[in-house]
Design an enzyme around this catalytic site. Structure first.
Site, PDB file in Angstrom:
ATOM      1  N   GLU A  85       0.840  -1.207   0.000  1.00 32.16           N
ATOM      2  CA  GLU A  85       0.000   0.000   0.000  1.00 32.16           C
ATOM      3  C   GLU A  85       0.878   1.261   0.000  1.00 32.16           C
ATOM      4  O   GLU A  85       0.541   2.261  -0.634  1.00 32.16           O
ATOM      5  CB  GLU A  85      -0.936  -0.037   1.208  1.00 32.16           C
ATOM      6  CG  GLU A  85      -2.004  -1.132   1.084  1.00 32.16           C
ATOM      7  CD  GLU A  85      -2.646  -1.528   2.405  1.00 32.16           C
ATOM      8  OE1 GLU A  85      -1.960  -1.453   3.451  1.00 32.16           O
ATOM      9  OE2 GLU A  85      -3.832  -1.913   2.400  1.00 32.16           O
ATOM     10  N   GLU A 122      -2.796 -10.114   3.888  1.00 34.03           N
ATOM     11  CA  GLU A 122      -3.717  -9.811   4.993  1.00 34.03           C
ATOM     12  C   GLU A 122      -4.822 -10.838   5.217  1.00 34.03           C
ATOM     13  O   GLU A 122      -5.121 -11.200   6.354  1.00 34.03           O
ATOM     14  CB  GLU A 122      -4.366  -8.420   4.784  1.00 34.03           C
ATOM     15  CG  GLU A 122      -3.411  -7.251   4.948  1.00 34.03           C
ATOM     16  CD  GLU A 122      -2.793  -6.787   3.630  1.00 34.03           C
ATOM     17  OE1 GLU A 122      -2.702  -7.616   2.686  1.00 34.03           O
ATOM     18  OE2 GLU A 122      -2.411  -5.613   3.542  1.00 34.03           O
TER      19      GLU A 122
HETATM   20  N1  COA Z   1       4.456  -6.897  11.956  1.00 32.79           N
HETATM   21  C1  COA Z   1       5.205  -7.064  13.072  1.00 32.79           C
HETATM   22  N2  COA Z   1       6.389  -7.683  13.059  1.00 32.79           N
HETATM   23  C2  COA Z   1       6.832  -8.154  11.896  1.00 32.79           C
HETATM   24  C3  COA Z   1       6.107  -8.019  10.700  1.00 32.79           C
HETATM   25  C4  COA Z   1       4.859  -7.350  10.754  1.00 32.79           C
HETATM   26  N3  COA Z   1       4.109  -7.141   9.683  1.00 32.79           N
HETATM   27  N4  COA Z   1       6.809  -8.605   9.699  1.00 32.79           N
HETATM   28  C5  COA Z   1       7.947  -9.073  10.252  1.00 32.79           C
HETATM   29  N5  COA Z   1       7.966  -8.806  11.570  1.00 32.79           N
HETATM   30  C6  COA Z   1       9.003  -9.129  12.546  1.00 32.79           C
HETATM   31  C7  COA Z   1       8.993 -10.603  12.934  1.00 32.79           C
HETATM   32  O1  COA Z   1       8.019 -10.860  13.943  1.00 32.79           O
HETATM   33  C8  COA Z   1      10.397 -10.758  13.441  1.00 32.79           C
HETATM   34  O2  COA Z   1      10.486 -10.186  14.720  1.00 32.79           O
HETATM   35  P1  COA Z   1      11.321 -10.952  15.888  1.00 32.79           P
HETATM   36  O3  COA Z   1      12.715 -11.082  15.332  1.00 32.79           O
HETATM   37  O4  COA Z   1      11.234 -10.016  17.049  1.00 32.79           O
HETATM   38  O5  COA Z   1      10.664 -12.267  16.072  1.00 32.79           O
HETATM   39  C9  COA Z   1      11.213  -9.868  12.509  1.00 32.79           C
HETATM   40  O6  COA Z   1      10.276  -8.942  11.952  1.00 32.79           O
HETATM   41  C10 COA Z   1      11.868 -10.613  11.360  1.00 32.79           C
HETATM   42  O7  COA Z   1      10.868 -11.353  10.697  1.00 32.79           O
HETATM   43  P2  COA Z   1      10.959 -12.936  10.431  1.00 32.79           P
HETATM   44  O8  COA Z   1       9.566 -13.441  10.259  1.00 32.79           O
HETATM   45  O9  COA Z   1      11.799 -13.588  11.464  1.00 32.79           O
HETATM   46  O10 COA Z   1      11.736 -12.945   9.034  1.00 32.79           O
HETATM   47  P3  COA Z   1      11.639 -14.047   7.904  1.00 32.79           P
HETATM   48  O11 COA Z   1      12.712 -13.706   6.937  1.00 32.79           O
HETATM   49  O12 COA Z   1      11.588 -15.417   8.464  1.00 32.79           O
HETATM   50  O13 COA Z   1      10.206 -13.792   7.204  1.00 32.79           O
HETATM   51  C11 COA Z   1       8.453 -12.427   6.251  1.00 32.79           C
HETATM   52  C12 COA Z   1       9.960 -12.570   6.535  1.00 32.79           C
HETATM   53  C13 COA Z   1       8.225 -11.041   5.661  1.00 32.79           C
HETATM   54  C14 COA Z   1       8.008 -13.492   5.248  1.00 32.79           C
HETATM   55  C15 COA Z   1       7.649 -12.583   7.567  1.00 32.79           C
HETATM   56  O14 COA Z   1       8.236 -11.760   8.557  1.00 32.79           O
HETATM   57  C16 COA Z   1       6.200 -12.224   7.444  1.00 32.79           C
HETATM   58  O15 COA Z   1       5.417 -12.992   6.908  1.00 32.79           O
HETATM   59  N6  COA Z   1       5.813 -11.036   7.955  1.00 32.79           N
HETATM   60  C17 COA Z   1       4.438 -10.603   7.982  1.00 32.79           C
HETATM   61  C18 COA Z   1       4.041 -10.046   6.633  1.00 32.79           C
HETATM   62  C19 COA Z   1       2.571  -9.662   6.666  1.00 32.79           C
HETATM   63  O16 COA Z   1       1.721 -10.498   6.841  1.00 32.79           O
HETATM   64  N7  COA Z   1       2.298  -8.362   6.455  1.00 32.79           N
HETATM   65  C20 COA Z   1       0.972  -7.844   6.507  1.00 32.79           C
HETATM   66  C21 COA Z   1       0.602  -7.496   7.891  1.00 32.79           C
HETATM   67  S1  COA Z   1      -1.014  -6.811   7.990  1.00 32.79           S
END
Ligand code: COA
Length: 256
Positions: free
Chosen positions: A113, A133
């Protein structure tokens, strides 16, 4: 500690960086609230173009902070989280100067977005673009079903938002989600080249043209119509006469 939304203006270019790398630049409420003032500061400055990117090398923005919004009450979710996000993203999309986004990694949910607000999107090769989402039980609520549809088309948004398609750089380029793909780490340099192209052109004509394109897209037609008409009226002799008449407590003489 550095600000989570950092603004730096260098030689006519406003660099806006989303900086929360330990959370992949996920946006919390405080960061969202910092975007509107940053946009106003850009517009008050001498910047002719803005570049938006994420801190670090892994992520542009991994979306809204899941912990922040999941702890909000339903009322606060609608009244603050969604509304404040819209205010922030509207300010970015309607920025007076062209906005270039450097997508330097995950561009997911609120990150998509955010990217949708830009006038030009440059993706680094490792980008991942999607709308996760509905997989979390929530809707893409910072205009992911509105501005994203206007800018990318409904079918592409359906694929991402309803079916969970996530696109890499080359596919995103072929689909028109991004305008250019560069090697990892080269997004900022590519954005500087694009910014130099903007700076060679007339700033006034560029601003007006951006407003007109936004209006054609349904981005801000009400404001654009009144802003352009207001500027014409403000430049007229009749305004001067109207103001003089008011101050001199006499009827105005408009071209009679
Ligand atoms: N909100 C809050 N925290 C988030 C986040 C989000 N949208 N996306 C990533 N983080 C945080 C993780 O919780 C993690 O925090 P921690 O180290 O304190 O546990 C840190 O960022 C690193 O993320 P991690 O998941 O360990 O990295 P990864 O390389 O394994 O995966 C993603 C990367 C982007 C695939 C995964 O973080 C993810 O799916 N994030 C959410 C994306 C999402 O759904 N966005 C829409 C939200 S409405």
């Amino acid at each position: 500690m550095s600000e989570p939304v950092r603004l730096k203006i260098v030689e006519g270019v406003a660099w806006l960086t989303i900086s929360r790398p330990d959370k992949l630049n996920a946006l919390d409420g405080e960061m969202v609230d910092a975007i509107v003032p940053a946009c106003r500061e850009i517009e008050r400055s001498a910047a002719k173009v803005a570049i938006l990117t994420g801190e670090g090398e892994r992520s542009f923005c991994a979306g809204g902070d899941i912990d922040a919004w999941s702890n909000a009450s339903p009322e606060a979710f609608g009244r603050h989280w969604v509304r404040d996000g819209h205010a922030a993203f509207d300010a970015l999309a309607r920025l007076a100067v062209p906005l270039i986004a450097v997508l330097n990694g995950h561009t997911l949910g609120g990150g998509l977005e955010l990217a949708a607000c830009a006038d030009l999107r440059i993706a680094e090769a490792h980008v991942r673009i999607g709308q996760p989402e509905t997989g979390l039980g929530i809707i893409p609520g910072w205009s992911g079903t509105q501005r994203a549809v206007r800018r990318f088309g409904p079918q592409l948004v359906r694929r991402m938002a309803l079916f969970g398609h996530v696109y890499g750089a080359e596919e995103a380029l072929a689909l028109g989600l991004v305008d250019q793909v560069v090697a990892t780490g080269e997004g900022r340099a590519a954005a500087e080249i694009a910014a130099a192209g903007v700076m060679k052109r007339s700033a006034r004509a560029t601003e007006l043209t951006k407003m007109l394109i936004n209006a054609a897209e349904g981005e801000e037609s009400e404001r654009v119509v009144e802003a352009l008409a207001g500027a014409v009226a403000a430049a007229s002799d009749e305004l001067q006469e109207g103001l003089s008449a008011f101050r001199e407590r006499r009827p105005a003489r408009f071209g009679q």
